[in-house]
Motif scaffolding. Structure first.
Motif, PDB file in Angstrom:
ATOM      1  N   SER A  99      -2.144 -11.831   6.069  1.00  0.00           N
ATOM      2  CA  SER A  99      -1.009 -11.008   5.658  1.00  0.00           C
ATOM      3  C   SER A  99       0.261 -11.695   6.122  1.00  0.00           C
ATOM      4  N   SER A 100       1.227 -11.792   5.231  1.00  0.00           N
ATOM      5  CA  SER A 100       2.509 -12.343   5.647  1.00  0.00           C
ATOM      6  C   SER A 100       3.259 -11.264   6.425  1.00  0.00           C
ATOM      7  N   THR A 101       4.408 -11.637   6.963  1.00  0.00           N
ATOM      8  CA  THR A 101       5.234 -10.648   7.661  1.00  0.00           C
ATOM      9  C   THR A 101       6.051  -9.823   6.677  1.00  0.00           C
ATOM     10  N   ASN A 102       5.923 -10.143   5.406  1.00  0.00           N
ATOM     11  CA  ASN A 102       6.662  -9.427   4.371  1.00  0.00           C
ATOM     12  C   ASN A 102       5.993  -8.078   4.099  1.00  0.00           C
ATOM     13  N   PRO A 103       6.664  -6.951   4.386  1.00  0.00           N
ATOM     14  CA  PRO A 103       6.042  -5.638   4.163  1.00  0.00           C
ATOM     15  C   PRO A 103       5.592  -5.437   2.725  1.00  0.00           C
ATOM     16  N   LYS A 104       6.310  -6.039   1.760  1.00  0.00           N
ATOM     17  CA  LYS A 104       5.948  -5.896   0.352  1.00  0.00           C
ATOM     18  C   LYS A 104       4.489  -6.280   0.124  1.00  0.00           C
ATOM     19  N   GLU A 105       4.078  -7.363   0.768  1.00  0.00           N
ATOM     20  CA  GLU A 105       2.731  -7.862   0.527  1.00  0.00           C
ATOM     21  C   GLU A 105       1.675  -6.908   1.050  1.00  0.00           C
ATOM     22  N   TYR A 106       1.827  -6.455   2.298  1.00  0.00           N
ATOM     23  CA  TYR A 106       0.745  -5.606   2.808  1.00  0.00           C
ATOM     24  C   TYR A 106       0.818  -4.177   2.295  1.00  0.00           C
ATOM     25  N   VAL A 107       2.003  -3.724   1.871  1.00  0.00           N
ATOM     26  CA  VAL A 107       2.085  -2.412   1.223  1.00  0.00           C
ATOM     27  C   VAL A 107       1.346  -2.444  -0.115  1.00  0.00           C
ATOM     28  N   GLN A 108       1.556  -3.521  -0.873  1.00  0.00           N
ATOM     29  CA  GLN A 108       0.874  -3.652  -2.163  1.00  0.00           C
ATOM     30  C   GLN A 108      -0.636  -3.764  -1.983  1.00  0.00           C
ATOM     31  N   ARG A 109      -1.054  -4.556  -1.008  1.00  0.00           N
ATOM     32  CA  ARG A 109      -2.491  -4.744  -0.795  1.00  0.00           C
ATOM     33  C   ARG A 109      -3.165  -3.439  -0.372  1.00  0.00           C
ATOM     34  N   ARG A 110      -2.495  -2.687   0.444  1.00  0.00           N
ATOM     35  CA  ARG A 110      -3.057  -1.409   0.868  1.00  0.00           C
ATOM     36  C   ARG A 110      -3.165  -0.468  -0.333  1.00  0.00           C
ATOM     37  N   GLY A 111      -2.097  -0.402  -1.126  1.00  0.00           N
ATOM     38  CA  GLY A 111      -2.117   0.463  -2.308  1.00  0.00           C
ATOM     39  C   GLY A 111      -3.201   0.080  -3.291  1.00  0.00           C
ATOM     40  N   ARG A 112      -3.465  -1.217  -3.390  1.00  0.00           N
ATOM     41  CA  ARG A 112      -4.513  -1.688  -4.293  1.00  0.00           C
ATOM     42  C   ARG A 112      -5.873  -1.153  -3.866  1.00  0.00           C
ATOM     43  N   VAL A 113      -6.090  -1.037  -2.581  1.00  0.00           N
ATOM     44  CA  VAL A 113      -7.382  -0.591  -2.044  1.00  0.00           C
ATOM     45  C   VAL A 113      -7.525   0.930  -2.145  1.00  0.00           C
ATOM     46  N   LEU A 114      -6.406   1.655  -2.194  1.00  0.00           N
ATOM     47  CA  LEU A 114      -6.455   3.108  -2.105  1.00  0.00           C
ATOM     48  C   LEU A 114      -6.504   3.813  -3.457  1.00  0.00           C
ATOM     49  N   ARG A 115      -6.638   3.080  -4.528  1.00  0.00           N
ATOM     50  CA  ARG A 115      -6.756   3.727  -5.841  1.00  0.00           C
ATOM     51  C   ARG A 115      -8.015   4.582  -5.869  1.00  0.00           C
ATOM     52  N   LYS A 116      -7.922   5.721  -6.531  1.00  0.00           N
ATOM     53  CA  LYS A 116      -9.039   6.669  -6.557  1.00  0.00           C
ATOM     54  C   LYS A 116     -10.107   6.234  -7.554  1.00  0.00           C
ATOM     55  N   ALA A 117     -11.356   6.592  -7.239  1.00  0.00           N
ATOM     56  CA  ALA A 117     -12.487   6.292  -8.113  1.00  0.00           C
ATOM     57  C   ALA A 117     -13.563   7.345  -7.879  1.00  0.00           C
TER      58      ALA A 117
END
Length: 704
Positions: A616-634
């Motif tokens: 993870s970079s120190t850029n919040p954009k990157e880890y916010v996006q990655r977290r959101g990608r994992v949290l999609r409902k199924a």
């Protein structure tokens, strides 16, 4: 009247003459046969010369066209190398061109052309050159018009048979008439004989073919109603054509209250604004809902330009846009794509008020190209500009070409702020306007739009060699930070140092051991994702024969444990990616996906249950996006687990043995890791998951 009664010039230039009105229409109106050999043919020509063509048909005439196939480089190679049969490749290329009309006006053109073919008034044959290397493009441009009194007009020159060619390009045509004296008659005879020879496939080195199955398919696709040639007027560019509704919310889609509020706020801000919404909360549908409301308010008189980061996102947007009643132009480079021509023709008709609307979806790479910029700067009427993942547009190169002509603007992003780039963030806010909605990831979880998750930090330690390199780089960074503000801000050397230092953290060798151990513990589970970095490992520290990328090494380690794993990177094409997603969704064909950055923006794989984030970079954009990608409902997904690989400079029980300057160096790394842990833990079910760890770090370093 006859052709002989027309006052024709010997030469026509598009910069001086309206070629359609001054030449095509009067000449065709007096004719009863029109023969055209041309390198490129488009149905759009009918929007310009319809009156002439229709008069010729009413005169009992017919049209014969010889054109080249629009072959891609891949097609030509396949023919020359003998990979595929020539006729089959050409047929497939012709079928590939049979695309859906982009609006009602084009639909009318295609219907008219389909009727001409079905009724026997229009015949098209395909020609190409057979030469020593096997295949070449036929590119002659000649037109021949006969009338009932055996008068003939021949014209040659640069225009292709398309609206763009005779209206917008700089083109010239030379004209020859049969009633002239001298050599002009011989020239006409030569052109007549050449056309007939090519048409009948007896011209040396030129092969001419009929593709009846293609013309049959053309009629099948585009003939929507019969045409009365004696009373037909709808295609006339001087008569308004009724357009289809442009952007409408489908009946099976109901926007949420927060999306409706965002659209209302956008209208309040004069249709300019930022939709700051967490990944998975429906940014795309919110934007399409806004476009639907705007289009309806403007009586569907609207053009829309949508720009997205990657090619796969173009395809995803197009799929959604189709559901909103629009068939957009896809603008990015791929085999057989003619977006420049389609965009240019749509823009011309829109600017002239002939069509009321059209939509283009492009990649950022295409958006910044000279061709696209020339087109987007050619708008003379209002249009809406939509930027997906709008934070990307804050870069210097991109923000300087944001279309100021766009009257309406939407910026979509989960994190509009650009990390470490205040100027870029300010430029975005200035261009797009106020934030119409801010809907955070925590908001999305609380409201049930994203799944709950548990956060599990995994501690890794730098080796002595890794730390020594990290410390050396930090000293250089610190020295640069003490330089002048201007030197610091513009230092490419500093950026290079920071990238090198970040790669040490991302590639910490301890992560290899720990991910292998975790995979062993979860080897019977499915729906797992491993985010890797872009760094490489030297062969001396692995059991590999040569240097190897982290994703390659991790994939190999996971496979060796016995799990079914596939990579998802930029090297896999669209079909491979779709196959991987499909196999992963079954829950047993693929257990683990390893990825780098291509999952960050826009790829939807909601079944992911466990994510292991190695880099993870120190850029919040990157880890916010990655977290959101994992949290999609199924379906069946009650919660997700995020294993975040935290890197520390050394074991905490060793801190007491180092001096203060070394502690300061350690803290440059620790502070960033703690910031990320707190961000991840804040919205997690186990909010206190990192409290004890952070407390133990602070105690070890003597921080209150």
């Amino acid at each position: 009247m006859s052709l002989k009664d027309l006052n024709l010039k010997r030469e026509y230039r598009s910069c001086i003459d309206d070629i359609a009105k001054k030449f095509y229409i009067p000449v065709l109106s007096e004719g009863n046969q029109y023969d055209r050999a041309v390198g490129f043919f488009s149905s759009s020509i009918f929007s310009q010369i319809y009156k002439g063509i229709n008069s010729l048909i009413k005169n009992g005439g017919r049209v014969r066209i010889i054109a080249s196939p629009n072959l891609s480089e891949k097609d030509i190679v396949a023919i020359r190398e003998g990979y595929a049969k020539r006729d089959e490749v050409i047929k497939n290329s012709l079928l590939r061109e049979l695309k859906k009309p982009i609006n009602a006006y084009e639909e009318e053109q295609l219907n008219y052309m389909a009727n001409l073919i079905a009724d026997g008034y229009l015949d098209i044959r395909i020609a190409f050159v057979e030469n020593d290397i096997g295949f070449g493009i036929y590119h002659e441009k000649v037109g021949i018009v006969h009338d009932s009194s055996d008068n003939i007009v021949v014209f040659t020159g640069s225009p292709n048979e398309s609206a763009t060619a005779i209206v917008d390009n700089y083109e010239t045509m030379d004209v020859y008439v049969s009633w002239a004296e001298g050599s002009e008659k011989d020239r006409i005879t030569d052109k007549l004989n050449a056309f007939e020879a090519i048409w009948n496939d007896i011209e040396p080195r030129i092969k001419t073919l009929e593709f009846k199955n293609v013309t049959d398919e053309f009629v099948k696709r585009y003939k929507t109603k019969s045409v009365d040639y004696h009373g037909y007027t709808e295609i006339d560019s001087g008569i308004e054509v009724k357009e289809k509704a442009f952007f409408r919310i489908p009946e099976n889609i109901e926007l949420h209250e927060y999306q409706i509020k965002a659209i209302d706020n956008w209208f309040t801000s004069q249709n300019c604004g930022i939709f700051d919404m967490a990944t998975g909360t429906g940014k795309t549908y919110t934007a399409l809902g806004a476009l639907s409301s705007l289009s309806k308010a403007l009586n569907d008189d609207l053009a829309v330009i949508i720009v997205v980061p990657y090619q796969h996102l173009v395809e995803q947007w197009v799929e959604d846009i189709n559901n909103f009643n629009v068939q957009p132009i896809k603008a990015y480079s791929y085999s057989g794509n003619k977006w420049r021509k389609e965009f240019q023709e749509a823009l011309n008709l829109y600017n002239r008020g002939i069509v009321k609307n059209f939509c283009v979806v492009a990649t950022i790479a295409t958006f910044i190209s000279d061709d696209f910029q020339k087109l987007i700067n050619g708008f003379t009427r209002n249009f809406c500009f939509v930027a997906d993942e709008a934070h990307n547009f804050g870069a210097q190169k991109t923000r300087n070409i944001l279309p100021l002509k766009a009257r309406y603007r939407i910026g979509l992003s989960a994190t509009i702020e650009r990390y470490g780039d205040e100027d870029g963030t300010e430029a975005l806010r200035k261009f797009f306007g106020k934030t119409s909605i801010r809907f955070t990831l925590k908001d999305a979880i609380i409201n049930g739009f994203l799944t709950k998750y548990y956060y599990k930090p995994v501690i890794n330690y730098l080796s002595q060699d890794e730390y020594d390199e990290y410390e050396e780089l930090t000293k250089k960074v610190t020295k640069l930070c003490k330089s002048s503000h201007e030197e610091f801000e513009n230092s490419d050397y500093l950026k290079m140092l920071l990238i090198k230092r970040a790669r040490i953290i991302a590639g910490c060798k301890d992560k290899i051991k720990n991910i292998a151990q975790l995979m062993e513990e979860h080897k019977k589970e499915n729906y797992m994702l491993v985010y890797c970095g872009t760094n490489k490992y030297e062969s001396s520290i692995t059991d590999c024969e040569s240097d190897i990328k982290q994703i390659e090494l991790i994939t190999k380690k996971i496979s060796d444990i016995g799990l079914r794993v596939r990579k998802f990177t930029s090297f896999e094409d669209r079909n491979e990616r779709e196959e991987i997603k499909a196999m992963f969704s079954t829950g047993f064909q693929i257990q683990v996906i390893t990825a780098i950055k291509c999952l960050d923006e826009g790829v939807n794989i909601p079944n992911i249950r466990k994510a292991f984030i190695l880099a993870s970079s120190t850029n919040p954009k990157e880890y916010v996006q990655r977290r959101g990608r994992v949290l999609r409902k199924a379906p069946g997904k009650k919660f997700a687990e995020i294993f975040d690989f935290i890197t520390l400079p050394r074991k905490l029980n060793e801190v007491k043995y180092i001096d203060n300057s070394t502690k300061e160096c350690d803290m440059t790394l620790i502070k960033k890791e703690i910031d990320r842990m707190r961000e991840f833990a804040e919205a997690a079910e186990n909010t206190n998951a990192v409290d004890d760890l952070i407390e133990s770090i602070y105690q070890a370093y003597g921080i209150l």
